[in-house]
Design a protein around this motif. Structure first.
Motif, mmCIF file in Angstrom:
data_model
loop_
_atom_site.group_PDB
_atom_site.id
_atom_site.type_symbol
_atom_site.label_atom_id
_atom_site.label_comp_id
_atom_site.label_asym_id
_atom_site.label_seq_id
_atom_site.Cartn_x
_atom_site.Cartn_y
_atom_site.Cartn_z
ATOM 1 N N ALA A 184 20.713 67.012 76.015
ATOM 2 C CA ALA A 184 21.120 65.118 75.832
ATOM 3 C C ALA A 184 22.141 65.020 75.430
ATOM 4 O O ALA A 184 23.707 65.550 75.347
ATOM 5 C CB ALA A 184 20.721 64.651 74.980
ATOM 6 N N HIS A 185 23.171 64.429 76.379
ATOM 7 C CA HIS A 185 24.797 63.136 76.152
ATOM 8 C C HIS A 185 24.275 62.401 75.545
ATOM 9 O O HIS A 185 23.934 60.938 76.683
ATOM 10 C CB HIS A 185 25.068 63.634 77.990
ATOM 11 N N TYR A 186 25.460 61.811 74.825
ATOM 12 C CA TYR A 186 25.479 60.554 74.124
ATOM 13 C C TYR A 186 27.166 59.979 74.250
ATOM 14 O O TYR A 186 28.148 61.069 73.887
ATOM 15 C CB TYR A 186 25.334 61.376 72.898
ATOM 16 N N ARG A 187 27.139 58.851 74.596
ATOM 17 C CA ARG A 187 28.510 58.208 74.873
ATOM 18 C C ARG A 187 28.862 56.876 73.618
ATOM 19 O O ARG A 187 27.792 56.313 73.986
ATOM 20 C CB ARG A 187 28.348 57.438 75.932
ATOM 21 N N LEU A 188 29.293 56.908 72.670
ATOM 22 C CA LEU A 188 29.894 56.369 71.399
ATOM 23 C C LEU A 188 31.111 55.987 71.900
ATOM 24 O O LEU A 188 32.244 55.799 71.809
ATOM 25 C CB LEU A 188 29.104 57.240 70.454
ATOM 26 N N ASP A 189 31.048 54.787 71.090
ATOM 27 C CA ASP A 189 32.164 53.704 70.704
ATOM 28 C C ASP A 189 32.851 54.343 69.362
ATOM 29 O O ASP A 189 31.938 54.831 68.189
ATOM 30 C CB ASP A 189 31.857 52.533 70.447
ATOM 31 N N PRO A 190 33.540 54.580 69.316
ATOM 32 C CA PRO A 190 34.274 55.404 68.542
ATOM 33 C C PRO A 190 35.141 54.022 67.261
ATOM 34 O O PRO A 190 35.018 54.731 66.242
ATOM 35 C CB PRO A 190 36.338 55.512 68.975
ATOM 36 N N LYS A 191 34.742 52.958 67.593
ATOM 37 C CA LYS A 191 34.968 51.469 66.593
ATOM 38 C C LYS A 191 34.113 51.919 65.432
ATOM 39 O O LYS A 191 33.679 51.347 64.516
ATOM 40 C CB LYS A 191 34.798 50.668 67.169
ATOM 41 N N THR A 192 32.983 52.420 66.137
ATOM 42 C CA THR A 192 30.727 52.360 65.389
ATOM 43 C C THR A 192 31.212 53.679 64.050
ATOM 44 O O THR A 192 30.070 54.152 63.597
ATOM 45 C CB THR A 192 30.255 51.648 66.215
ATOM 46 N N LEU A 193 32.248 54.827 64.516
ATOM 47 C CA LEU A 193 32.283 55.599 64.000
ATOM 48 C C LEU A 193 32.810 56.587 62.506
ATOM 49 O O LEU A 193 34.233 55.373 62.660
ATOM 50 C CB LEU A 193 32.006 57.132 64.792
ATOM 51 N N GLY A 194 32.320 57.013 61.656
ATOM 52 C CA GLY A 194 33.341 57.669 61.203
ATOM 53 C C GLY A 194 33.192 56.977 59.584
ATOM 54 O O GLY A 194 32.470 55.627 59.873
#
Length: 331
Positions: free
Chosen positions: A310-320
Motif C-alpha cells: 500500500a502507498h500513502y500520500r500525505l499532506d505534511p501540514k497534517t503530520l507531526g
C-alpha cells in the motif's frame, strides 16, 4: 476427492493432541495465503522459498499460542537476505480466520542459485508476542542454527522455552493439472507437553502464551517423544503439501497408535493491518522540521507498506506533533 474438499483443506491449521504420548501438534496447509504474500513482491526464487517457509512456521506457532493480538517472527542476518519478518494476527472474533503477512529485505546483487538458507548468514531468530493494550510485550531471541529456518525455531523452543519441539515442512510451486502454477506449503508441528507444563491443556497458557518454566522430561516422556519423532520421519512431501491427503488422514496414517484427537480447524488468510491512521500515528512523534525533511519536491510525504505494498500520500501540514491542521481540514 472433490474440488470443494481440496479448498476446505487449504489455508487451514488443524490442532491435534496425541493422547498416548502427552504431545500436541498442528497440521497446516497454506495455498492462497502464500499467493497473497508473495504476489506483493518480485522476490528471487531463493527469497520466495525462505518467505514461504517462514510464513508456514508462523502459522504453526501462532496457532499454538492463546493470542489476543499478534505473534511476530523475525530473522536478522548478515547474509544476502538481511531480514525476514512475519506477523500472525489472532481472529478478532471466535470463528473468524487468523491473518498472516510477511516480507523480506535482501541484497538482490548477492542472490545466487545456491540453496535458499545459504543466503542467510550470521544473525538471530526472534519471537515476539504482543497481547495488545494493558500487557507487556514478550521477546525471545536465539542465534541462527544450521539446517534451515525450522531448525532455528526448534532451537528457540529448546533453548528459550525448554519445550521439545519438532517441525516437518514442505513447500514449493504446485503444478496441478488444470491449475495455474502457484505456491503451496504444508507442515506438521509437534511439541512435548508434560503433565506439569501449563501447556498440557490446549487452552491453558501463561500470560504471554509462552512458558518460562523448566520443562522436565522423565524417561517415559523421552521414550514417547522419540517414538513419535520416528513416526514423523516417515512422512513425505506430498503428504505434507497435499492436496490428495486430508490432514486427518495424515494424522491417522502417522500416529494411529498414539490416539490422535483433533480440535476445531482454524482458517487463515493473508491480511495486513496497515492504514493511513497508523501511518499518521507513527509520524506523530516528529517535529515540523523533521516532517519537512521527509517532504518530497511535490510537497507531500509518502509511505509504503512493506507487507502489502500500500502507498500513502500525505499532506505534511497534517503530520507531526506541530501539525498546522487536522487531516481533511481544508481551511
Amino acid at each position: 476427492m472433490t474440488l470443494g474438499q481440496k479448498i476446505a483443506w487449504d489455508d487451514t491449521i488443524l490442532p491435534f493432541q496425541l493422547d498416548n504420548a502427552d504431545i500436541r501438534g498442528r497440521v497446516a496447509r497454506l495455498d492462497g495465503v502464500l499467493d497473497g504474500i508473495l504476489k506483493q513482491h518480485d522476490y528471487p526464487a531463493p527469497v520466495e522459498a525462505l518467505v514461504a517457509e517462514m510464513a508456514l512456521l508462523t502459522a504453526l506457532i501462532g496457532q499454538t499460542i492463546k493470542l489476543r493480538w499478534k505473534l511476530s517472527l523475525q530473522v536478522q542476518s548478515k547474509g544476502p537476505v538481511r531480514m525476514i519478518a512475519t506477523d500472525y494476527f489472532a481472529p478478532e472474533v471466535e470463528g473468524e480466520p487468523a491473518r498472516i503477512r510477511a516480507y523480506a529485505s535482501f541484497d538482490r546483487d548477492r542472490i545466487t542459485d545456491s540453496t535458499p538458507y545459504s543466503h542467510i548468514g550470521e544473525g538471530y531468530f526472534a519471537v515476539l508476542i504482543d497481547q495488545g493494550k494493558g500487557s507487556e510485550p514478550y521477546q525471545g531471541i536465539t542465534a541462527l542454527a544450521e539446517g534451515g529456518l525450522s531448525a532455528c525455531a526448534e532451537s528457540y523452543f529448546d533453548q528459550s522455552e525448554q519445550l521439545p519441539t519438532r517441525f516437518a515442512l514442505s513447500f514449493g510451486k504446485s503444478t496441478e493439472t488444470d491449475s495455474a502454477e502457484h505456491w503451496r506449503a504444508g507442515g506438521v508441528m509437534l511439541q512435548h507437553m508434560p503433565q506439569m507444563s501449563p501447556y498440557h491443556v490446549q487452552d491453558d497458557t501463561g500470560e504471554n502464551g509462552v512458558s518460562g518454566m523448566a520443562d522436565i522430561v522423565d524417561e517415559d516422556d523421552e521414550e514417547n517423544w522419540d517414538r513419535v519423532n520416528m513416526l514423523l520421519d516417515t512422512v513425505d512431501d506430498l503428504e505434507l503439501i497435499g492436496p490428495s491427503v486430508a490432514p486427518t488422514d495424515l494424522l491417522v496414517r502417522l500416529f494411529h497408535e498414539e490416539m490422535p484427537r483433533v480440535f476445531d480447524l482454524q482458517a487463515v488468510r493473508f491480511g495486513c493491518t496497515c492504514s493511513e491512521e497508523r501511518v499518521r500515528n507513527s509520524l506523530s512523534i516528529y517535529s515540523a522540521k523533521d516532517i519537512a525533511r521527509m517532504t518530497t519536491d511535490e510537497g507531500i510525504v509518502t509511505a509504503d507498506c512493506q507487507f502489502c505494498g500500500a502507498h500513502y500520500r500525505l499532506d505534511p501540514k497534517t503530520l507531526g506533533f506541530e501539525s498546522e491542521q487536522a487531516p481533511g481540514d481544508d481551511a
